[in-house]
Design an enzyme around this catalytic site. Structure first.
Site, PDB file in Angstrom:
ATOM      1  N   HIS A  62      19.306  17.492 -25.688  1.00 42.64           N
ATOM      2  CA  HIS A  62      17.982  17.172 -25.664  1.00 42.64           C
ATOM      3  C   HIS A  62      17.164  18.390 -25.212  1.00 42.64           C
ATOM      4  CE1 HIS A  62      18.132  16.369 -21.412  1.00 42.64           C
ATOM      5  NE2 HIS A  62      18.986  15.706 -21.533  1.00 42.64           N
ATOM      6  N   GLU A  99      27.842  18.806 -18.921  1.00 47.97           N
ATOM      7  CA  GLU A  99      26.410  19.055 -19.384  1.00 47.97           C
ATOM      8  C   GLU A  99      25.994  20.596 -18.644  1.00 47.97           C
ATOM      9  OE1 GLU A  99      23.519  16.389 -18.035  1.00 47.97           O
ATOM     10  OE2 GLU A  99      22.033  16.756 -19.714  1.00 47.97           O
ATOM     11  N   HIS A 106      24.037   5.124 -17.672  1.00 53.71           N
ATOM     12  CA  HIS A 106      22.792   5.437 -16.891  1.00 53.71           C
ATOM     13  C   HIS A 106      23.326   4.702 -15.678  1.00 53.71           C
ATOM     14  CE1 HIS A 106      19.741   6.015 -20.240  1.00 53.71           C
ATOM     15  NE2 HIS A 106      20.494   7.216 -20.239  1.00 53.71           N
ATOM     16  N   ASP A 155      19.413  19.852 -15.475  1.00 52.69           N
ATOM     17  CA  ASP A 155      20.038  18.690 -15.924  1.00 52.69           C
ATOM     18  C   ASP A 155      21.323  18.890 -16.101  1.00 52.69           C
ATOM     19  OD1 ASP A 155      20.975  16.127 -16.896  1.00 52.69           O
ATOM     20  OD2 ASP A 155      19.716  16.341 -18.681  1.00 52.69           O
ATOM     21  N   HIS A 204      26.536   8.876 -27.432  1.00 50.74           N
ATOM     22  CA  HIS A 204      25.132   9.551 -27.310  1.00 50.74           C
ATOM     23  C   HIS A 204      25.220  10.834 -27.881  1.00 50.74           C
ATOM     24  CE1 HIS A 204      26.510  12.144 -24.065  1.00 50.74           C
ATOM     25  NE2 HIS A 204      27.204  11.190 -23.496  1.00 50.74           N
ATOM     26  N   ASP A 263      25.942  13.318 -12.435  1.00 48.20           N
ATOM     27  CA  ASP A 263      25.030  14.022 -13.356  1.00 48.20           C
ATOM     28  C   ASP A 263      23.733  13.806 -12.280  1.00 48.20           C
ATOM     29  OD1 ASP A 263      22.763  14.554 -15.338  1.00 48.20           O
ATOM     30  OD2 ASP A 263      23.495  13.011 -16.906  1.00 48.20           O
ATOM     31  N   TYR A 280      34.003   8.352 -23.252  1.00 49.01           N
ATOM     32  CA  TYR A 280      34.047   7.255 -22.073  1.00 49.01           C
ATOM     33  C   TYR A 280      35.037   6.207 -22.800  1.00 49.01           C
ATOM     34  CZ  TYR A 280      29.726   9.929 -21.744  1.00 49.01           C
ATOM     35  OH  TYR A 280      28.793  10.992 -21.297  1.00 49.01           O
ATOM     36  N   GLU A 291      25.632  18.659 -23.926  1.00 51.90           N
ATOM     37  CA  GLU A 291      26.357  17.435 -22.919  1.00 51.90           C
ATOM     38  C   GLU A 291      27.308  16.468 -23.761  1.00 51.90           C
ATOM     39  OE1 GLU A 291      23.451  14.537 -21.381  1.00 51.90           O
ATOM     40  OE2 GLU A 291      22.137  15.927 -22.063  1.00 51.90           O
ATOM     41  N   ASP A 348       0.806  -1.221  -0.125  1.00 47.25           N
ATOM     42  CA  ASP A 348      -0.029   0.003   0.149  1.00 47.25           C
ATOM     43  C   ASP A 348       0.899   1.399   0.306  1.00 47.25           C
ATOM     44  OD1 ASP A 348       0.884  -0.277   2.592  1.00 47.25           O
ATOM     45  OD2 ASP A 348      -0.849  -0.015   3.690  1.00 47.25           O
ATOM     46  N   HIS A 402      13.830  15.207 -20.705  1.00 44.50           N
ATOM     47  CA  HIS A 402      13.807  14.824 -21.892  1.00 44.50           C
ATOM     48  C   HIS A 402      12.414  15.437 -22.622  1.00 44.50           C
ATOM     49  CE1 HIS A 402      16.957  11.333 -21.374  1.00 44.50           C
ATOM     50  NE2 HIS A 402      17.479  12.491 -21.097  1.00 44.50           N
TER      51      HIS A 402
HETATM   52  N1  GLY Z   1      20.527  12.891 -16.786  1.00 42.26           N
HETATM   53  C1  GLY Z   1      19.889  12.840 -17.854  1.00 42.26           C
HETATM   54  C2  GLY Z   1      20.485  13.242 -19.321  1.00 42.26           C
HETATM   55  O1  GLY Z   1      21.616  13.976 -19.194  1.00 42.26           O
HETATM   56  O2  GLY Z   1      19.941  13.126 -20.600  1.00 42.26           O
HETATM   57 MN    MN Z   2      22.210  14.867 -17.316  1.00 42.61          MN
HETATM   58 MN    MN Z   3      20.824  15.589 -20.183  1.00 40.86          MN
END
Ligand code: GLY
Ligand code: MN
Ligand code: MN
Length: 439
Positions: free
Chosen positions: A353, A406, A242, A270, A349, A259, A387, A383, A39, A360
């Site tokens: 965004h 970022e 992630h 962000d 990546h 992050d 890596y 950003e 619950d 996002h």
């Molecule tokens: N923290 C999520 C991104 O950087 O898109």
């Molecule tokens: Mn981020």
């Molecule tokens: Mn981001």
């Protein structure tokens, strides 16, 4: 007034949506409450589209907008309930919600199934969002069928069902001054949290201790929640894009990538910073950091009204690809590395965004097959990262280094405004900030 934005602003948004629809009825529900276990519930978070149009943060609410010559906005929400309010707190109830939030009408949510078919009768189009929640889709279909059942009395049901998000995405994409004011504050709180986290980092501390510093700083300034699960990744864990376990231990000689951003009054920040736990970058760390920083500077410079969405990404990729060649992490000619996307071994990546009520955020990136152009008021992240996982062909000195930088950027008439600039970013500023930690 809802969290600094006055109800007139939400009314104007509803009027703009009605004008964009021209005719028909829009139905926009807020998010359901979600059970976490037994619950216990997840902390409640309203639906961003619903909130954008209403400023109303209670669960179990639906907005109906009837477009046309005399547009109307109607809220369905929970009734007052003295018993439940003892346990769960204040509920506006329809009448107080109508007055406080400027709706034309408000009704009990219990009347939704009875009233929506009446509102849909003889309307040409229904604007809603289908495909995200089957229970909702079934309910909407049921309302349409209820109208169709009256066809022998001459009543017609909407012949078109359109996606209301398509209209709202365009509205949400360009932020108004009232939204930018909240986003500036969210960015400032977030930058302060990163400064504090940097000062708290030292060898032997757990990543979750640093996460706790961030969360405490967000909350003590009134931010309601983190905008997403914070990433506090030391050493090679920074190469997991992630990573959210945050249970590693900070080590001397390693980098720490954070992050994390807060959500303030619905709006996200962000922000990512990467810095040396010891307080001083090693030579290979500094080489990679300088490269990502140069890529980010090139990308931010490409955020200009009239430039297309992919300009910052292309600028970042060009700088990163050349740097990866210079560092002997890739071999070949720049054009070939960009063309074949060989750089994706280290930068997999995209460079950003949209940012807003969702981290996002809503908004198409292409229109008519073309990347869309920046206009003032759009907010995005910039950003780039690099890596370098240990593995074949990777020089030992770079193995395990992960860097991302970022920032949150608003497109302005003159170019761009960086909202998150109060978080130290140049190696000199980072090392100076960390030196004070040790003083
Ligand atoms: N923290 C999520 C991104 O950087 O898109
Ligand atoms: Mn981020
Ligand atoms: Mn981001």
């Amino acid at each position: 007034m809802t969290n600094g934005i006055d109800s007139g602003c939400f009314q104007r948004r509803r009027a703009r949506l009605a004008a964009a629809m021209r005719s028909g009825v829009a139905i926009v529900p807020t998010a359901p409450e979600r059970s976490r276990n037994r619950d216990a519930h997840y902390p409640y978070r309203f639906d961003s589209y619903f909130y954008y149009l209403t400023g109303f943060a209670e669960p179990e609410a639906v907005l109906v907008i009837v477009a046309g010559a005399a547009p109307m906005s109607i809220l369905f929400c929970r009734d007052r309930n003295p018993e439940r309010e003892i346990w769960d707190g204040f509920r506006h109830g329809p009448e107080a919600a109508r007055a406080a939030f400027g709706f034309d009408e408000a009704h009990s949510i219990d009347r939704l199934d009875a009233l929506v078919p009446e509102l849909l009768a003889d309307r040409d189009a229904l604007y809603c969002h289908l495909g995200a929640d089957t229970a909702w889709d079934t309910r909407v279909t049921g309302w349409i069928n209820r109208v169709r059942e009256r066809s022998r009395s001459g009543v017609t049901a909407p012949s078109e069902v359109k996606d209301v998000h398509a209209l709202l995405d365009e509205m949400r994409l360009v932020k108004g001054p009232e939204e930018l004011a909240v986003m500036r504050r969210a960015a400032a709180i977030t930058a302060g949290a990163h400064r504090r986290a940097m000062r708290a980092a030292r060898p032997g501390r757990a990543e979750f201790e640093i996460e706790a510093e961030l969360l405490h700083e967000f909350r003590r300034h009134g931010a309601q929640a983190p905008a997403y699960s914070p990433i506090v990744a030391s050493g090679s864990r920074a190469c997991v894009l992630h990573y959210v376990q945050n249970d590693g231990v900070l080590k001397d000689g390693e980098l720490l990538l954070i992050d994390a951003g807060c959500e303030l009054d619905g709006y996200a920040a962000d922000l990512t910073r990467t810095f040396p736990v010891s307080g001083t970058f090693s030579a290979p760390q500094r080489e990679v950091y300088d490269l990502v920083l140069a890529a980010q500077a090139a990308a931010i410079a490409a955020v200009q009204p009239g430039n297309r969405w992919d300009a910052p990404h292309r600028a970042a990729v060009n700088v990163l690809a050349q740097g990866l060649i210079d560092l002997k992490l890739l071999s070949g000619a720049l054009a070939g590395i960009v063309e074949t996307e060989a750089y994706k071994k280290y930068y997999m990546h995209r460079t950003g965004h949209w940012l807003g009520l969702d981290v996002h955020d809503a908004g198409e990136y292409k229109r008519g097959g073309e990347w869309r152009s920046f206009v003032p008021g759009m907010v995005l992240t910039v950003e780039p990262g690099c890596y370098i996982r240990a593995g074949e062909g990777v020089p030992e000195r770079f193995a395990g280094i992960g860097v991302r930088i970022e920032d949150d950027v608003v497109v302005t008439d003159a170019g761009a405004e960086v909202l998150t600039q109060d978080a130290p970013k140049s190696p000199g500023d980072i090392e100076a900030w960390l030196r004070a930690r040790d003083a």
